[in-house]
Scaffold this motif. Structure first.
Motif, PDB file in Angstrom:
ATOM      1  N   THR A 106       0.872  -1.339   0.014  1.00 35.89           N
ATOM      2  CA  THR A 106       0.025  -0.025   0.168  1.00 35.89           C
ATOM      3  C   THR A 106       0.639   1.309  -0.024  1.00 35.89           C
ATOM      4  N   ALA A 107       0.110   2.460   0.157  1.00 32.54           N
ATOM      5  CA  ALA A 107       0.824   3.523  -0.041  1.00 32.54           C
ATOM      6  C   ALA A 107       1.923   4.158   0.967  1.00 32.54           C
ATOM      7  N   SER A 108       3.126   4.473   0.547  1.00 34.41           N
ATOM      8  CA  SER A 108       4.067   4.896   1.339  1.00 34.41           C
ATOM      9  C   SER A 108       4.779   6.004   0.914  1.00 34.41           C
ATOM     10  N   ALA A 109       4.198   7.222   0.653  1.00 29.83           N
ATOM     11  CA  ALA A 109       4.860   8.416  -0.041  1.00 29.83           C
ATOM     12  C   ALA A 109       5.288   8.973   1.037  1.00 29.83           C
ATOM     13  N   THR A 110       6.660   9.292   0.913  1.00 29.38           N
ATOM     14  CA  THR A 110       7.602  10.197   1.810  1.00 29.38           C
ATOM     15  C   THR A 110       8.611  10.922   0.871  1.00 29.38           C
ATOM     16  N   ASN A 111       9.320  10.292  -0.094  1.00 26.40           N
ATOM     17  CA  ASN A 111      10.250  11.209  -0.901  1.00 26.40           C
ATOM     18  C   ASN A 111       9.369  11.337  -2.010  1.00 26.40           C
ATOM     19  N   HIS A 160      24.600 -15.335   3.723  1.00 21.72           N
ATOM     20  CA  HIS A 160      23.666 -16.155   3.433  1.00 21.72           C
ATOM     21  C   HIS A 160      22.471 -16.053   4.373  1.00 21.72           C
ATOM     22  N   GLY A 161      21.299 -15.333   3.803  1.00 17.55           N
ATOM     23  CA  GLY A 161      20.326 -15.455   4.980  1.00 17.55           C
ATOM     24  C   GLY A 161      18.991 -14.651   4.331  1.00 17.55           C
ATOM     25  N   PHE A 162      18.008 -14.210   5.107  1.00 18.14           N
ATOM     26  CA  PHE A 162      16.826 -13.736   4.735  1.00 18.14           C
ATOM     27  C   PHE A 162      16.439 -12.732   5.656  1.00 18.14           C
ATOM     28  N   ASP A 163      15.356 -11.598   5.163  1.00 21.53           N
ATOM     29  CA  ASP A 163      14.531 -10.768   6.189  1.00 21.53           C
ATOM     30  C   ASP A 163      13.236 -10.663   5.907  1.00 21.53           C
ATOM     31  N   VAL A 164      12.610 -10.553   6.755  1.00 18.50           N
ATOM     32  CA  VAL A 164      11.048 -10.363   6.578  1.00 18.50           C
ATOM     33  C   VAL A 164      10.956  -9.179   7.440  1.00 18.50           C
ATOM     34  N   GLY A 165       9.920  -8.120   6.872  1.00 24.84           N
ATOM     35  CA  GLY A 165       9.618  -6.961   7.615  1.00 24.84           C
ATOM     36  C   GLY A 165       8.382  -6.430   7.346  1.00 24.84           C
ATOM     37  N   VAL A 166       7.673  -5.598   8.281  1.00 19.51           N
ATOM     38  CA  VAL A 166       6.495  -5.070   8.000  1.00 19.51           C
ATOM     39  C   VAL A 166       6.356  -3.479   8.553  1.00 19.51           C
ATOM     40  N   SER A 167       6.033  -2.943   7.760  1.00 21.75           N
ATOM     41  CA  SER A 167       5.946  -1.300   8.300  1.00 21.75           C
ATOM     42  C   SER A 167       4.254  -1.044   8.328  1.00 21.75           C
ATOM     43  N   PHE A 168       4.028  -0.155   9.667  1.00 18.63           N
ATOM     44  CA  PHE A 168       2.751   0.445   9.780  1.00 18.63           C
ATOM     45  C   PHE A 168       2.919   1.858   9.448  1.00 18.63           C
ATOM     46  N   PHE A 169       2.375   2.322   8.553  1.00 18.33           N
ATOM     47  CA  PHE A 169       2.430   3.663   7.996  1.00 18.33           C
ATOM     48  C   PHE A 169       1.220   4.413   7.954  1.00 18.33           C
ATOM     49  N   THR A 170       1.189   5.553   8.435  1.00 20.52           N
ATOM     50  CA  THR A 170       0.025   6.670   8.417  1.00 20.52           C
ATOM     51  C   THR A 170       0.599   8.060   8.014  1.00 20.52           C
ATOM     52  N   PRO A 171      -0.183   8.240   6.731  1.00 17.85           N
ATOM     53  CA  PRO A 171       0.042   9.702   6.180  1.00 17.85           C
ATOM     54  C   PRO A 171      -0.885  10.716   6.666  1.00 17.85           C
ATOM     55  N   SER A 182      -8.060  13.908   4.267  1.00 20.37           N
ATOM     56  CA  SER A 182      -8.438  12.725   3.610  1.00 20.37           C
ATOM     57  C   SER A 182      -8.646  11.517   4.661  1.00 20.37           C
ATOM     58  N   SER A 183      -9.490  10.637   4.385  1.00 22.56           N
ATOM     59  CA  SER A 183      -9.668   9.628   5.204  1.00 22.56           C
ATOM     60  C   SER A 183      -8.846   8.400   4.612  1.00 22.56           C
ATOM     61  N   GLY A 184      -8.516   7.254   5.531  1.00 27.24           N
ATOM     62  CA  GLY A 184      -7.769   5.975   5.389  1.00 27.24           C
ATOM     63  C   GLY A 184      -6.454   6.333   5.798  1.00 27.24           C
ATOM     64  N   ASP A 185      -6.423   6.191   7.141  1.00 24.46           N
ATOM     65  CA  ASP A 185      -5.078   6.578   7.790  1.00 24.46           C
ATOM     66  C   ASP A 185      -3.838   5.617   8.051  1.00 24.46           C
ATOM     67  N   TRP A 186      -4.351   4.184   7.891  1.00 24.26           N
ATOM     68  CA  TRP A 186      -3.209   3.262   8.344  1.00 24.26           C
ATOM     69  C   TRP A 186      -3.093   2.279   7.116  1.00 24.26           C
ATOM     70  N   PHE A 187      -1.871   2.121   6.733  1.00 21.98           N
ATOM     71  CA  PHE A 187      -1.476   1.177   5.670  1.00 21.98           C
ATOM     72  C   PHE A 187      -0.442   0.133   6.219  1.00 21.98           C
ATOM     73  N   LEU A 188      -0.378  -1.036   5.774  1.00 25.90           N
ATOM     74  CA  LEU A 188       0.657  -2.062   5.814  1.00 25.90           C
ATOM     75  C   LEU A 188       1.439  -2.210   4.647  1.00 25.90           C
ATOM     76  N   ILE A 189       2.868  -2.355   4.883  1.00 20.32           N
ATOM     77  CA  ILE A 189       3.579  -2.504   4.012  1.00 20.32           C
ATOM     78  C   ILE A 189       4.725  -3.550   4.214  1.00 20.32           C
ATOM     79  N   GLN A 237       3.431  12.572   8.631  1.00 19.21           N
ATOM     80  CA  GLN A 237       3.560  11.072   8.653  1.00 19.21           C
ATOM     81  C   GLN A 237       4.176  10.530   9.691  1.00 19.21           C
ATOM     82  N   TYR A 238       3.891   9.192  10.056  1.00 20.29           N
ATOM     83  CA  TYR A 238       4.390   8.357  11.059  1.00 20.29           C
ATOM     84  C   TYR A 238       4.557   6.875  10.483  1.00 20.29           C
ATOM     85  N   GLU A 239       5.717   6.176  10.863  1.00 21.07           N
ATOM     86  CA  GLU A 239       5.819   4.796  10.471  1.00 21.07           C
ATOM     87  C   GLU A 239       6.382   3.985  11.347  1.00 21.07           C
TER      88      GLU A 239
END
Length: 493
Positions: free
Chosen positions: A22-27, A67-78, A116-123, A482-484
């Motif tokens: 979902t949306a993550s507009a910062t720059n 050798h490895g992997f990463d999993v991440g998740v962001s909670f973003f609110t513009p 604008s409404s719709g405040d939290w997004f999962l990335i 914005q907060y993340e």
């Protein structure tokens, strides 16, 4: 690789891929960084590889990840994000036998402040790197490049850009031309009768703006980086094919149908998808024991057209993803203290749908005949008026002990609009944020597992401007804050 680890890797990849990006507009509409530790340091990564998401900034850094992997998740609110329209729109005096009436002299935005409404997004994000031999690696990373989302529910942003449904348009008593009203009462009443010398300016309300008004742009990237160490192994080069998927939807833009070369392809056509690819090149060098340098260039991502919105975007729905250049350095001031700096340039000015000016008189686009190429959807169709963007990033990493690292950063980007006379369309994409303040940490729980946290705050920025070609004298402002919060897990083999 053990069966348990292999199972965890598969589950992590599938789970990440199943979550919509979902949306993550910062720059502008790019993310301020990729990878939890990079995000916690304001996005620095060109010369500081820390995890498998480094390829999003510099694919050459994957040579030093292992050798490895990463999993991440962001909670973003513009939020808040939106616009404020001032009460200074142009008016005109219309005279007849019953007196003088003051009416709007053209389209305008109803004065007031609207969020604008719709405040939290999962990335989500995911990365995997495999050591092929002592000098080469291959990997894959999946991440959200960025996006933009607005949804104005309180009232239609462009409700005053069309006449009433079935209202007649023709000559005023004073000789000017405009929508007809009931001048006997002075009230702006629709005229539905067939009046000689007039035309129906809005047949059955086809040009009447609806709610919600807004757009939704989401982008998913998949990079497959291959790296090769050079010489004594202190330098590396990387190349990564980049595959992108984006989806887009626009609502509430009905008044602009009459200004488009394809009126039925402007708004309210549901979610449309496009696909594309490009290349990402990078170099990384450990110049001394203390100093590392890095540089990368990601080409334009050439996307298929958004056919359902071919009447909104220039070149018949073309919406390529802009190229990006990064250069950076990392300096180990002390064994436990690293300073890093990145310069990033985003070529927004090379994508017509984003860069083309909207400070254009569109009156010639409203006729029934052939329309000029600068009309919406045309080869030179109006855009958002963005220019290229420069981003400066500074990050610091302090290794408190063998397990705990503390991270912080600050970044600043240049203005996104070419002039202050192109604000109106950007009600849909108020990318006003300029400063980013970040903190975070990483904790090595076991020999193989590390958990990371990033917190980012982007203070509210306001852009004041006008849109003379569309709203004449009316002024207004755009704003966003914005907060993340991002959490991640790294597993090494």
């Amino acid at each position: 690789m053990s069966r348990r680890t292999r199972r965890a890797l598969i589950v992590a990849f599938v789970a990440t891929g199943a979550i919509p990006v979902t949306a993550s507009a910062t720059n502008g509409y790019f993310s301020h960084g990729w990878g939890v530790k990079s995000k916690a340091m304001a996005g620095v990564a060109a010369a500081l590889p820390q995890d498998t998401l480094v390829t999003a900034t510099n694919p050459a850094g994957m040579a030093f990840i292992g050798h490895g992997f990463d999993v991440g998740v962001s909670f973003f609110t513009p939020s808040p994000r939106g616009y404020e329209a001032n009460n200074d729109y142009a008016t005109q005096q219309v005279q007849n036998a019953n007196g003088t009436f003051t009416l709007p002299a053209g389209g305008f935005v109803t004065p007031g402040e609207y969020d604008s409404s719709g405040d939290w997004f999962l990335i989500p994000s995911f990365g995997y790197n495999r050591q092929l031999d002592a000098n080469s690696t291959i990997g894959i990373s999946v991440f959200g490049n960025g996006g933009m989302n607005t949804k104005y529910k309180d009232r239609a942003v462009f409700e005053n850009f069309s006449v009433y449904p079935n209202q007649r348009v023709g000559a005023y008593p004073d000789g000017s031309t405009g929508p007809y009203f009931d001048f006997s009462s002075g009230s702006p009443m629709p005229v539905t009768a067939d009046v000689p010398g007039t035309v129906n300016g809005n047949p059955n309300g086809v040009y009447s703006a609806t709610t919600p008004t807004g757009i939704n742009l989401e982008q998913l990237f998949i990079e497959v980086p291959y790296t090769l160490k050079l010489g004594t192994g202190n330098q590396s080069i990387g190349i990564a094919p980049v595959f992108a998927i984006q989806r887009f939807e626009a609502t509430g833009l009905e008044p602009f149908r009459q200004m488009s070369v394809k009126p039925d392809k402007v708004t309210n056509n549901g979610m449309d998808w496009s696909y594309g690819a490009g290349l990402h090149f990078g170099w990384y060098g450990q110049v001394t024991d203390q100093l590392a340098l890095g540089a990368s260039y990601r080409s334009t991502i050439w996307m298929t057209k958004l056919e359902d919105y071919a009447g909104l975007f220039a070149d018949g729905g073309s919406f390529d993803i802009p190229a990006m250049f990064n250069i950076g350095l990392a300096y180990k001031a002390k064994p436990d203290l690293t300073l890093a700096f990145d310069y990033q340039h985003i070529f927004y000015d090379e994508t017509h749908a984003i860069a083309n000016s909207n400070d254009v008189d569109l009156s010639a686009c409203q006729g029934a005949g052939a329309k000029p190429s600068y009309c919406l959807g045309g080869n030179s169709g109006v855009g958002f008026g963005w220019e290229s963007m420069d981003v400066l990033k500074l990050g610091v990493r302090y290794d408190a002990n063998d397990r705990l690292s503390l991270l912080a950063g600050i970044s600043y980007n240049t203005d996104f609009l070419k002039t202050d006379s192109q604000g109106l369309f950007n009600v849909l994409a108020p990318a006003t944020v300029r400063w980013h303040f970040t903190v975070g940490g990483a904790y090595k729980a076991t020999k193989s597992d590390e958990f990371s946290l990033s917190l980012a705050y982007m203070p509210q920025e306001t852009f004041d401007g006008t849109s003379p070609a569309l709203t004449q004298t009316q002024s207004g402002s755009l704003y966003m804050e914005q907060y993340e919060i991002t959490v991640g897990w790294n597993h090494s083999f």
